[in-house]
Design a protein around this motif. Structure first.
Motif, PDB file in Angstrom:
ATOM      1  N   ARG A 105       0.915  -1.221  -0.007  1.00 14.25           N
ATOM      2  CA  ARG A 105      -0.067  -0.037   0.005  1.00 14.25           C
ATOM      3  C   ARG A 105       0.655   1.190  -0.067  1.00 14.25           C
ATOM      4  NH1 ARG A 105      -3.409  -1.399   4.286  1.00 14.25           N
ATOM      5  NH2 ARG A 105      -3.455   0.615   5.101  1.00 14.25           N
ATOM      6  N   TYR A 106       1.998   1.166   0.661  1.00 17.51           N
ATOM      7  CA  TYR A 106       2.700   2.481   0.552  1.00 17.51           C
ATOM      8  C   TYR A 106       4.268   2.353   1.147  1.00 17.51           C
ATOM      9  CZ  TYR A 106       1.429   1.742   5.729  1.00 17.51           C
ATOM     10  OH  TYR A 106       1.094   1.115   6.854  1.00 17.51           O
ATOM     11  N   LEU A 107       4.858   3.255   1.426  1.00 18.55           N
ATOM     12  CA  LEU A 107       6.261   3.274   1.565  1.00 18.55           C
ATOM     13  C   LEU A 107       6.614   3.620   2.938  1.00 18.55           C
ATOM     14  CD1 LEU A 107       7.920   5.290  -1.443  1.00 18.55           C
ATOM     15  CD2 LEU A 107       8.139   2.609  -1.196  1.00 18.55           C
ATOM     16  N   LEU A 108       7.460   3.112   3.562  1.00 21.46           N
ATOM     17  CA  LEU A 108       7.864   3.620   4.651  1.00 21.46           C
ATOM     18  C   LEU A 108       9.395   4.046   4.939  1.00 21.46           C
ATOM     19  CD1 LEU A 108       6.068   0.575   5.540  1.00 21.46           C
ATOM     20  CD2 LEU A 108       6.299   1.601   7.653  1.00 21.46           C
ATOM     21  N   LEU A 109       9.723   5.228   5.259  1.00 29.79           N
ATOM     22  CA  LEU A 109      10.978   5.778   5.369  1.00 29.79           C
ATOM     23  C   LEU A 109      11.408   5.625   6.890  1.00 29.79           C
ATOM     24  CD1 LEU A 109      13.533   6.986   3.938  1.00 29.79           C
ATOM     25  CD2 LEU A 109      12.201   9.316   4.114  1.00 29.79           C
ATOM     26  N   ASP A 110      12.553   5.078   7.047  1.00 27.17           N
ATOM     27  CA  ASP A 110      12.729   5.049   8.680  1.00 27.17           C
ATOM     28  C   ASP A 110      11.802   4.709   9.643  1.00 27.17           C
ATOM     29  OD1 ASP A 110      15.270   5.755   7.646  1.00 27.17           O
ATOM     30  OD2 ASP A 110      15.018   7.967   8.097  1.00 27.17           O
ATOM     31  N   GLY A 111      11.023   3.821   9.191  1.00 26.90           N
ATOM     32  CA  GLY A 111       9.931   3.300  10.056  1.00 26.90           C
ATOM     33  C   GLY A 111       8.679   4.062  10.004  1.00 26.90           C
ATOM     34  N   LYS A 112       8.460   5.253   9.240  1.00 26.43           N
ATOM     35  CA  LYS A 112       7.190   6.009   9.190  1.00 26.43           C
ATOM     36  C   LYS A 112       6.756   5.998   7.826  1.00 26.43           C
ATOM     37  CE  LYS A 112       8.755   9.316  12.760  1.00 26.43           C
ATOM     38  NZ  LYS A 112       9.108  10.714  13.200  1.00 26.43           N
ATOM     39  N   PRO A 113       5.192   6.049   7.682  1.00 21.99           N
ATOM     40  CA  PRO A 113       4.552   5.837   6.391  1.00 21.99           C
ATOM     41  C   PRO A 113       5.150   7.206   5.582  1.00 21.99           C
ATOM     42  CG  PRO A 113       3.296   5.291   8.007  1.00 21.99           C
ATOM     43  CD  PRO A 113       4.317   5.862   8.774  1.00 21.99           C
ATOM     44  N   TRP A 114       5.272   6.877   4.497  1.00 28.26           N
ATOM     45  CA  TRP A 114       5.962   8.069   3.562  1.00 28.26           C
ATOM     46  C   TRP A 114       5.249   8.279   2.287  1.00 28.26           C
ATOM     47  CZ3 TRP A 114      10.661   7.844   0.012  1.00 28.26           C
ATOM     48  CH2 TRP A 114      11.216   9.469  -0.288  1.00 28.26           C
TER      49      TRP A 114
END
Length: 872
Positions: A105-114
Motif C-alpha cells: 500500500r505505501y512506503l515507509l522511510l525510517d519506519g514512518k509511512p511516507w
C-alpha cells in the motif's frame, strides 16, 4: 511521456462498470440526532444499523434524505486491514542508517509511512549552470524526489563516444540534488520515449540489430555497455552508499510480447542494472495495457494526462476519466485520457498505487496543441491523492529544451518514423516550472497540495479509499460531483471535486456529506452549502490538534509548523464556502480567538465568523492543557505561502514573489517590483542582510514580521521592429497513418519554409543587468509556428496554441554585450487540419492566413538574496 490508445465514447459505460463494481452503496435518512444506514452491496447483503450522529451542526429538525441530489454518505466504520509485507523483493538500508521499506500500500522511510511527491526534470534538457537554482525551486514547491530520464542518444549519439559533460553530466546533477536534500529517481531506459528522437535510441543502434527491446544478444550487449557507463557515473551516489538515488525505472511504455520479450526482458534489464552496480531500493516499470513483468521484482507506476498531443482527433477530447476518483485503480494505460481496463496479467493487490506520470501539463505537437489551464493540473492531483495514490509523480514538473545534437536535431518527428512532430528545441510542456524556469500559476496551486502531503503524508499514506453512495454514471455525467474519502481508525479526509476539464459543472446547492465512523456519524458542513462550479477541495475530519480533536472543518488544511512545543496548523478558506471549525468539548479544554465567534453548544465548540487573513488565528487548548494554534488564510495567501528553514528552524513566509532558500540564504524573484516583499512567521530576531547593498525595511505586522525591499532599477532598453511580411503559404502535408490512429496527421514545416516567414527583430544595446535574474521576451502572437534565432542559431520554437510565447533571454546574452534576436512566424489559416483550443481558433480568420505579433515586451525578473545572521 507516452503515446496512449484512446478508448472510444461507446466504451465509457463498460469502463464505468469495471471502475465502480463492488463499491458500497449506502443510503441514509437523518432526523434529529439519529440516522439509519442501509448498506446494499453487490452480493445483495443488507445490514441495518442504528448509530448516533455526530454533527458539524446543532441538532436539526430538518429532514435530510439520501435521495436528495447533493446529500452523500460514506461508510468509514470498518477496520482497515494491515498492509501485506514481504511480497515484494524491494527496499533497502543505506550505509548511513536510513531504511526504505515497501508494502502493498505505501512506503515507509525510517519506519514512518511516507507519501512522497516526485517531479520530472530532465537534466540534459537544461543548462547545467542553472541546475542548482531549479532544484531549489522544485524543493520550494514541495517536491521531494527528482525524476529524470537518462536518454541514450544524449550520451552516445556517436557510437563508442560517451558524453557525460556539461548539461549531460548525470553525476553532478545527482550530487546537486543530494546537496539540497532531494532524492532522485532515474529512468534509465534503454528506450525512454520522452519525445526524443528514436525514443532515446541512437541512430546507429538500429543498424546493429532490428531486434530491439527484447533479449537479443546483440541488443543486450550494447545495453550492458550503456548501463555500465551509467553505473560508473553513479558510484557512491546510490542509496546503499548513502546517496540520494532511491529508485530506477526500467524501459518505458513496454508492451512487447514473445518468448524473449515481456517479463523475461524486464527481468534481464534488472539483471544488467545490478550487474553494473545500479542497486537501489525501488525498481519500477510503467503501467501499460496487458503488460507482463516479473512478479515481486518491480512496481508498476501509473499515470494520466489532461489531454494528449499524440491523439489524431482535431476536436476537443470528451470529458476524461482521469477527472474521476478511481476507487479500484482501474486505469492501466499511463497514456490514457479516456480510461482503459485494469491490467489483466498481474494481481495489483500486491502492489502499491504509485504514479510516475500524472500530467503536470501537456506538450504540444504540430497537429495537436492543447491549451492546459492551471486548474486542469491542480484538480488532477486532488483526484489522484483522493484515489489512493501513495507516490505522486509529475510528468513534467519542470520544462526544458532539447540540447543541440552532434549529428542531427534530437526531437521526435514523423521523418524518423515516429507518430508526432514535436518542436525542434522547446520541451516546455506547459509545466509548473517552465522551459526557462518560470514559476507558473499551476506551481502555486500545486504547492498548496504538496505542503499538505509533506506535512500530513505520514497520516494519509495508511488511509484507504472509500466511495460515496452516489457516483457519476460516466466521465460526461455532470449531475453528480466527484467525491472520495481516505480514512483509517475514524480519522480522514473528504476529497471533493466539482471540476472536470472540458465539462461544464453546475453549482451544487444543498451539498452535505455524512460519514459513518465507529463512534457515530459526522455531518459536514453545519448547514447544506452551495459548492461553486469548478471548485475542488479537501476537508479533514477527526483531525488531532495536539490532544484536542477537530471533528470537522470546511476549510482546507495546508501545512503545520512546530515551534517551541507549539504547533500551528495552517488552513485556507475555500472560495465561496464559509469556513467553520468544530471541536469536541470532551477533549478540548478551550478555544480562544480574538476574531470571529466561539460557542460551546451541547458539548461541541464551534468557531465561526472568522474572516480569513494573515491575522485570523486562534488557540486550541487540549486536555493536556497545552496550546496549539490554527491559522486561516485566504486561498490567494495560501498560494503565496512558502515554508523555509533558517538556522535549523522552520518558518512560514507569505509573498507574491517567488521564494526559495538554501541553508541561511533566502532568494526572492519576481517580475513585479511591488511584490518584492515578504512576511515571516514566527518572527525572527535574526538580522537580515541583503547582498549587493540591498536595503530592507522591517516592521511588525500582527503575528508576522514584514520585510520590504527598497531598490531602483533602470528600465530595460530595447527596440522592436518588423522586418518583412510572410510570403505565400503552402498547404499542410499529411503524414503516414499509424495503426492506433484513424488517420495521418499534419506534418511540421521544413526548415526552408522559415525563409518566407514573417520576421521581426529585437535589438538590445549593452546595458547593466545588475539585480536582474532573467529577461523574458513575451510575445502575444497569432500564427502557425514561431522560431527565435540569435546569430542564426535556433534558440527556441513554439507551436501556436493561444498561450503567450515566453523566451528567457539571459542564457543567450553575452555578459555586457548587445543582442539581436530574430523572430520568424509562419502564417496559419482558419480550418487548417490541426487541433487548437477554441480560445486560440477565435483569433484566426477563416478567409486568410495570418502571421501577426500583437505585442512584444521584454520583462525583467528582479532578484534579491538575503542571509539571516543570528544574534550572538
Amino acid at each position: 511521456m507516452l503515446v496512449g490508445r484512446i478508448t472510444k465514447q461507446k466504451n465509457m459505460r463498460r469502463y464505468r462498470d469495471i471502475l465502480f463494481s463492488q463499491t458500497t452503496h449506502v443510503t441514509s435518512q437523518v432526523c434529529l440526532a439519529t440516522v439509519i444506514f442501509r448498506a446494499m452491496r453487490v452480493a445483495s447483503i443488507a445490514v441495518l444499523t442504528l448509530v448516533t450522529i455526530i454533527t458539524c451542526c446543532e441538532a436539526q429538525e430538518a429532514k435530510t434524505s439520501a435521495d436528495d441530489l447533493n446529500h452523500f454518505t460514506f461508510d468509514a466504520s470498518q477496520p482497515v486491514e494491515a498492509p501485506e509485507n514481504g511480497y515484494l523483493y524491494l527496499g533497502g538500508r543505506s550505509t548511513n542508517g536510513h531504511e526504505l521499506v515497501i508494502n502493498n500500500r505505501y512506503l515507509l522511510l525510517d519506519g514512518k509511512p511516507w507519501l512522497p511527491v516526485m517531479g520530472e526534470f530532465h537534466f540534459s534538457r537544461y543548462p547545467e549552470s542553472a541546475w542548482e537554482t531549479e532544484i531549489s525551486k522544485m524543493k520550494a514547491g514541495g517536491i521531494q524526489i527528482v525524476a529524470t530520464y537518462v536518454f541514450w542518444i544524449h550520451h552516445e549519439e556517436i557510437e563508442g563516444q560517451f558524453d557525460w559533460s556539461g548539461q549531460r553530466d548525470l553525476r553532478r546533477f545527482v550530487q546537486l540534488c543530494a546537496r539540497h536534500g532531494m532524492y532522485v529517481y532515474l529512468r534509465i531506459g534503454p528506450w525512454n520515449h520522452g519525445e526524443v528522437r528514436n525514443g532515446g535510441f541512437p541512430d546507429w543502434l538500429a543498424i546493429k540489430t532490428k531486434l530491439l527491446r527484447q533479449n537479443d544478444p546483440v541488443y543486450l550487449r550494447y545495453v550492458d555497455r550503456f548501463y555500465g557507463e551509467i553505473g560508473k557515473q553513479l558510484q557512491g551516489e546510490l542509496w546503499g552508499d548513502g546517496g540520494p538515488i532511491v529508485g530506477v525505472q526500467l524501459e518505458n511504455e513496454y508492451g512487447e510480447t514473445g518468448p524473449e520479450a515481456g517479463a523475461a526482458h524486464i527481468a534481464k534489464l534488472k539483471e544488467l542494472a545490478l550487474h553494473n552496480g545500479i542497486q537501489v531500493p525501488l525498481y519500477s516499470v510503467t503501467g501499460w495495457p496487458n503488460q507482463d513483468f516479473p512478479p515481486r521484482e518491480v512496481v508498476p507506476m501509473l499515470g494520466g494526462y489532461p489531454d494528449g498531443f499524440w491523439d489524431g482527433s482535431l476536436k476537443d477530447q470528451p470529458p476524461s476519466y482521469v477527472y474521476m476518483f478511481n476507487y479500484r485503480r482501474a486505469t492501466g494505460d499511463m497514456g490514457a485520457i479516456a480510461g482503459t481496463a485494469v491490467m489483466g496479467n498481474i494481481n495489483m493487490q500486491h502492489y502499491p498505487y504509485f504514479e510516475a506520470e500524472a500530467g503536470g501539463g501537456m506538450e504540444t505537437s504540430y497537429h495537436r496543441r492543447p491549451l492546459i489551464d492551471a486548474d486542469d493540473v491542480a484538480d488532477l492531483s486532488l483526484i489522484g491523492i483522493g484515489s489512493g495514490v501513495n507516490l505522486y509523480g509529475y510528468y513534467m514538473f519542470h520544462g526544458g529544451a532539447n540540447p543541440a545534437g552532434k549529428l542531427t536535431t534530437l526531437q521526435e518527428s514523423q521523418a524518423t518514423g515516429y507518430p508526432n512532430d514535436l518542436p525542434v528545441r522547446s520541451y516546455d510542456f506547459q509545466a509548473p516550472l517552465g522551459e526557462f524556469g518560470q514559476m507558473r500559476e499551476s506551481f502555486r496551486k500545486l504547492k498548496k497540495m504538496h505542503l499538505f502531503l509533506n506535512a500530513f503524508g505520514v497520516d494519509l499514506a495508511p488511509m484507504v479509499v472509500l466511495p460515496p453512495n452516489k457516483i457519476p454514471e460516466n466521465a460526461a455525467d455532470a449531475s453528480v460531483p466527484r467525491l472520495s474519502v481516505r480514512a483509517k481508525d475514524g480519522r480522514g479526509f473528504l476529497f471533493v471535486s466539482n471540476y472536470s476539464r472540458k465539462l461544464e459543472m453546475p453549482e451544487r446547492h444543498g451539498f452535505q456529506v455524512s460519514i459513518r465512523t465507529r463512534d457515530g456519524v459526522i455531518m459536514m458542513p453545519q448547514q447544506p452549502v452551495a459548492v461553486p462550479p469548478n471548485a475542488y477541495f479537501i476537508w479533514p475530519f477527526n483531525l488531532a490538534i495536539g490532544t484536542a480533536t477537530l471533528r470537522c472543518s470546511t476549510a482546507q488544511l495546508v501545512t503545520k509548523l512546530e515551534e517551541r512545543g507549539q504547533t500551528t496548523y495552517v488552513f485556507f478558506a475555500v472560495p465561496g464556502i464559509t469556513p467553520e471549525f468544530l471541536f469536541d468539548a470532551k477533549d478540548t479544554e478551550d478555544v480562544r480567538s480574538m476574531h470571529g465567534s466561539v460557542k460551546n453548544i451541547g458539548g461541541k465548540i464551534y468557531v465561526r465568523d472568522l474572516k480569513p487573513g494573515r491575522d485570523a488565528i486562534f488557540d486550541v487548548i487540549g486536555r493536556d492543557h497545552r496550546s496549539n494554534r490554527v491559522l486561516l488564510l485566504t486561498e490567494g495567501e495560501a498560494e503565496g505561502l512558502w515554508k523555509v528553514n533558517l538556522h535549523g528552524k522552520e518558518h512560514l513566509l507569505l509573498s507574491r514573489a517567488n521564494i526559495y532558500n538554501d541553508g541561511e540564504q533566502l532568494d526572492m524573484r519576481s517580475t513585479d517590483r511591488e511584490a518584492m516583499r515578504f512576511s515571516i512567521y514566527p518572527a525572527t530576531d535574526a538580522t537580515l542582510l541583503g547582498k549587493d547593498d540591498l536595503h530592507l525595511a522591517a516592521k511588525q505586522d500582527g503575528i508576522w514580521k514584514l520585510y520590504s525591499l527598497e531598490f531602483s532599477a533602470a528600465p530595460i532598453q530595447y527596440t522592436w521592429k518588423k522586418v518583412h511580411d510572410a510570403g505565400p503559404t503552402s498547404p499542410m502535408k499529411i503524414g503516414t497513418r499509424f495503426s492506433w490512429r484513424q488517420q495521418g496527421v499534419a506534418e511540421a514545416p521544413q526548415d526552408g519554409a522559415f525563409n518566407d516567414a514573417a520576421q521581426w527583430e529585437l535589438n538590445m544595446p549593452s546595458q547593466s543587468l545588475a539585480g536582474i535574474s532573467e529577461l523574458y521576451l513575451r510575445l502575444d502572437y497569432v500564427g502557425d509556428v514561431g522560431r527565435a534565432y540569435v546569430a542564426d542559431e535556433l534558440i527556441d520554437d513554439n507551436f501556436y496554441n493561444g498561450a503567450e510565447w515566453e523566451i528567457g533571454l539571459r542564457r543567450f546574452l553575452p555578459r555586457g554585450a548587445a543582442m539581436l534576436v530574430q523572430v520568424r512566424v509562419l502564417p496559419l489559416k482558419g480550418g487548417s487540419p490541426i487541433y487548437l483550443d477554441q480560445r486560440a481558433w477565435a483569433r484566426i480568420p477563416r478567409d486568410k492566413a495570418i502571421a501577426h505579433i500583437e505585442s512584444a515586451t521584454v520583462v525583467p525578473e528582479y532578484e534579491a538574496a538575503f542571509t539571516f545572521k543570528s544574534k550572538q
